[in-house]
Design a protein around this motif. Sequence first.
Motif, PDB file in Angstrom:
ATOM      1  N   ASP A 233       0.892  -1.169  -0.055  1.00  0.00           N
ATOM      2  CA  ASP A 233      -0.008   0.064   0.211  1.00  0.00           C
ATOM      3  C   ASP A 233       0.874   1.173   0.052  1.00  0.00           C
ATOM      4  O   ASP A 233       2.022   1.208   0.559  1.00  0.00           O
ATOM      5  CB  ASP A 233      -0.791   0.044   1.153  1.00  0.00           C
ATOM      6  CG  ASP A 233      -2.194  -1.148   1.233  1.00  0.00           C
ATOM      7  OD1 ASP A 233      -2.679  -1.191   1.977  1.00  0.00           O
ATOM      8  OD2 ASP A 233      -2.150  -1.788   0.242  1.00  0.00           O
TER       9      ASP A 233
ATOM     10  N   ALA B 297       1.192   5.346   1.199  1.00  0.00           N
ATOM     11  CA  ALA B 297       0.845   6.064   2.625  1.00  0.00           C
ATOM     12  C   ALA B 297      -0.765   6.910   2.322  1.00  0.00           C
ATOM     13  O   ALA B 297      -1.362   7.070   3.216  1.00  0.00           O
ATOM     14  CB  ALA B 297       1.849   7.278   3.057  1.00  0.00           C
ATOM     15  N   SER B 298      -0.823   7.184   0.910  1.00  0.00           N
ATOM     16  CA  SER B 298      -2.040   7.666   0.604  1.00  0.00           C
ATOM     17  C   SER B 298      -2.496   7.137  -0.855  1.00  0.00           C
ATOM     18  O   SER B 298      -1.659   6.207  -1.520  1.00  0.00           O
ATOM     19  CB  SER B 298      -1.973   9.062   0.524  1.00  0.00           C
ATOM     20  OG  SER B 298      -0.799   9.610  -0.747  1.00  0.00           O
ATOM     21  N   THR B 299      -3.821   7.393  -1.110  1.00  0.00           N
ATOM     22  CA  THR B 299      -4.300   6.999  -2.524  1.00  0.00           C
ATOM     23  C   THR B 299      -4.835   7.973  -3.128  1.00  0.00           C
ATOM     24  O   THR B 299      -5.260   9.059  -2.560  1.00  0.00           O
ATOM     25  CB  THR B 299      -5.340   5.885  -2.190  1.00  0.00           C
ATOM     26  OG1 THR B 299      -6.422   6.587  -1.683  1.00  0.00           O
ATOM     27  CG2 THR B 299      -4.779   4.417  -1.560  1.00  0.00           C
TER      28      THR B 299
ATOM     29  N   GLN C  65      -8.484   3.009  -7.181  1.00  0.00           N
ATOM     30  CA  GLN C  65      -7.570   3.939  -6.324  1.00  0.00           C
ATOM     31  C   GLN C  65      -6.204   3.307  -6.547  1.00  0.00           C
ATOM     32  O   GLN C  65      -5.887   2.442  -6.251  1.00  0.00           O
ATOM     33  CB  GLN C  65      -8.009   3.971  -4.985  1.00  0.00           C
ATOM     34  CG  GLN C  65      -9.524   4.608  -4.717  1.00  0.00           C
ATOM     35  CD  GLN C  65      -9.807   4.515  -3.320  1.00  0.00           C
ATOM     36  OE1 GLN C  65     -10.059   3.433  -2.576  1.00  0.00           O
ATOM     37  NE2 GLN C  65     -10.505   5.812  -2.770  1.00  0.00           N
TER      38      GLN C  65
ATOM     39  N   HIS D 165      -2.298   3.679  -5.115  1.00  0.00           N
ATOM     40  CA  HIS D 165      -1.389   3.854  -3.809  1.00  0.00           C
ATOM     41  C   HIS D 165      -0.133   4.878  -4.002  1.00  0.00           C
ATOM     42  O   HIS D 165       0.756   4.180  -4.831  1.00  0.00           O
ATOM     43  CB  HIS D 165      -1.262   2.526  -3.136  1.00  0.00           C
ATOM     44  CG  HIS D 165      -2.498   1.954  -2.695  1.00  0.00           C
ATOM     45  ND1 HIS D 165      -2.655   1.852  -1.389  1.00  0.00           N
ATOM     46  CD2 HIS D 165      -3.409   1.250  -3.356  1.00  0.00           C
ATOM     47  CE1 HIS D 165      -3.818   1.327  -1.080  1.00  0.00           C
ATOM     48  NE2 HIS D 165      -4.471   1.070  -2.199  1.00  0.00           N
ATOM     49  N   GLU D 166      -0.102   6.060  -3.832  1.00  0.00           N
ATOM     50  CA  GLU D 166       0.935   6.783  -4.126  1.00  0.00           C
ATOM     51  C   GLU D 166       2.282   6.406  -3.182  1.00  0.00           C
ATOM     52  O   GLU D 166       2.174   6.283  -1.859  1.00  0.00           O
ATOM     53  CB  GLU D 166       0.649   8.251  -3.549  1.00  0.00           C
ATOM     54  CG  GLU D 166       1.655   9.256  -4.215  1.00  0.00           C
ATOM     55  CD  GLU D 166       1.516  10.795  -3.844  1.00  0.00           C
ATOM     56  OE1 GLU D 166       0.152  10.916  -3.442  1.00  0.00           O
ATOM     57  OE2 GLU D 166       2.165  11.609  -4.211  1.00  0.00           O
TER      58      GLU D 166
ATOM     59  N   SER E 107       5.808   6.595  -1.284  1.00  0.00           N
ATOM     60  CA  SER E 107       6.582   7.613  -0.717  1.00  0.00           C
ATOM     61  C   SER E 107       7.698   7.663  -1.114  1.00  0.00           C
ATOM     62  O   SER E 107       8.300   6.837  -1.785  1.00  0.00           O
ATOM     63  CB  SER E 107       6.411   7.417   0.897  1.00  0.00           C
ATOM     64  OG  SER E 107       7.049   6.074   1.067  1.00  0.00           O
TER      65      SER E 107
ATOM     66  N   SER F  87       6.421  13.900  -5.731  1.00  0.00           N
ATOM     67  CA  SER F  87       5.693  12.656  -5.691  1.00  0.00           C
ATOM     68  C   SER F  87       6.697  11.827  -6.552  1.00  0.00           C
ATOM     69  O   SER F  87       7.953  12.010  -6.670  1.00  0.00           O
ATOM     70  CB  SER F  87       4.535  12.474  -6.560  1.00  0.00           C
ATOM     71  OG  SER F  87       3.877  11.240  -6.237  1.00  0.00           O
TER      72      SER F  87
END
Length: 485
Positions: A16, A18-20, A34, A36-37, A39, A213
């Motif tokens: 995963d 940390a954010s999506t 979605q 998963h960005e 890190s 990013s």
Amino acid sequence: MTIRQLRNYIDGRFEDGASTFDKHSPVDGALIAQAHEASREQVDRAVAAAHRALPAWAALPVGQRTDQLLALADGISRRFDDFLQAEIGDTGKPVSWASQIDIPRGAANFRTFAELARTLDMESYMTDTPDGRQALNYAYRKPLGVVGVISPWNLPLLLLTWKVAPALAFGNTVIMKPSEVTPSTATLLAEVAHDTGLPPGVLNLTHGFGPGSAGEFITTHPDIDGITFTGESATGAAIMRAVAPGVKPVSFELGGKNAALVFADADFEAAVDGTARSVFANCGQVCLCTERVYVQRPIYERFVAALAERARALRIGWPDDADTGMGPLVSREHREKVLSYFALAREEGATVVTGGGVPVFGDARDAGAYVQPTIWTGLPESARCIKEEVFGPVCHVAPFDTEEEAIRLANDTRYGLAAAVWTRDLTRGHRVAQAMKVGLAWVNCWFLRDLRTPFGGSGLSGIGREGGRHSLHFYTEPTNVCIKL
Ligand SMILES: O=C(O)C(=O)/C=C/C=C/O
């Protein structure tokens, strides 16, 4: 409808973020996935994993390494429908295009570079020496190292694998960063890599954006050995700035403002059909698409009318309809850009022969990113719509009289990617194609691809060539060994 979770793939494990971030359908705006960005820490671990995997992967006998690429190709073929639905879901492109171009090329790219790596010769020379004996010179090629692959949203799987295949074939390990707009097929490729037993760390996937990013984390990473990128010229320039401190090699295939030259002696129907395809294919979202058409004056009016008829006949529809000739643009955001050029053209004095707006369906597609196939005439060559890449289903058509004028018009651009020449006089076809300041010139055809040929452009269209043995230049580092005999 299930919302697909698109995860990162680092060192052989799906993770995963940390954010999506949401992926919406360009057909009807529905939330479909979605992603998963990743890190910075995850990108760091992906780069470290790629470095750990590099020695063993590079040392693998080439037959075993290319067997792994053939397994990736077979895996894509086996999951053809999954890849097809994912690509269509992300882009809205017609099933006819995705099933004939995007997905087959995903497998073909791995097969092409597996074959090349297996059969590659080695450059060597026997050198006369002053003492009357000889020396042997040979170029021993090693992989560049850990390669960052940043791929675009227009032909997502095709262009991702166009880079991953040679990178892996020549012994490199890879960090993939697909466009945030089309994250799905890259995730499937990671699944196929995992399921076919590609060693952990050889191929990694980090989802995200550019600045701040994964894109930035990769391009600025000190342990990345080179970046290959396809996308907009401005992003290419930003990547060059990012890698400059480390003097890293880049391979860029960037934008284009490609011309089609139609001579009066051309096979008229073939030229109209071929030009229509080169303008409207993939909703004009191919770096090779034609945005400037120059037609010899005796057939100019007839050609404009025939091209407009082809545009109006295009069936703009649902991606999974076999008869759909054109789908939406890739996103509402990109549609705003294209519509801004539709407005600019009017301000610059264009005659809108057809299109210039948004189709109204009266159904869910009105929440998508559709635009009308559009043809302009009457603009001055200095117009921004003639100089700047729109990257949508639109072209400007202008007349010319002489061959010299046609060549001058076509070459009057800061881009230099592709051109198409339509004429029955093949001597002229050769002459005009050779005069084009582009990387690819087609005569009486368009987007006809032999994967062994040099592919790429000059000027704002990029740096370097990839394709066949030309990919060696970026994905390997030769050491010339000279042995005194
Ligand atoms: O056909 C290819 O190998 C290729 O690279 C196409 C690029 C299209 C870019 O928009």
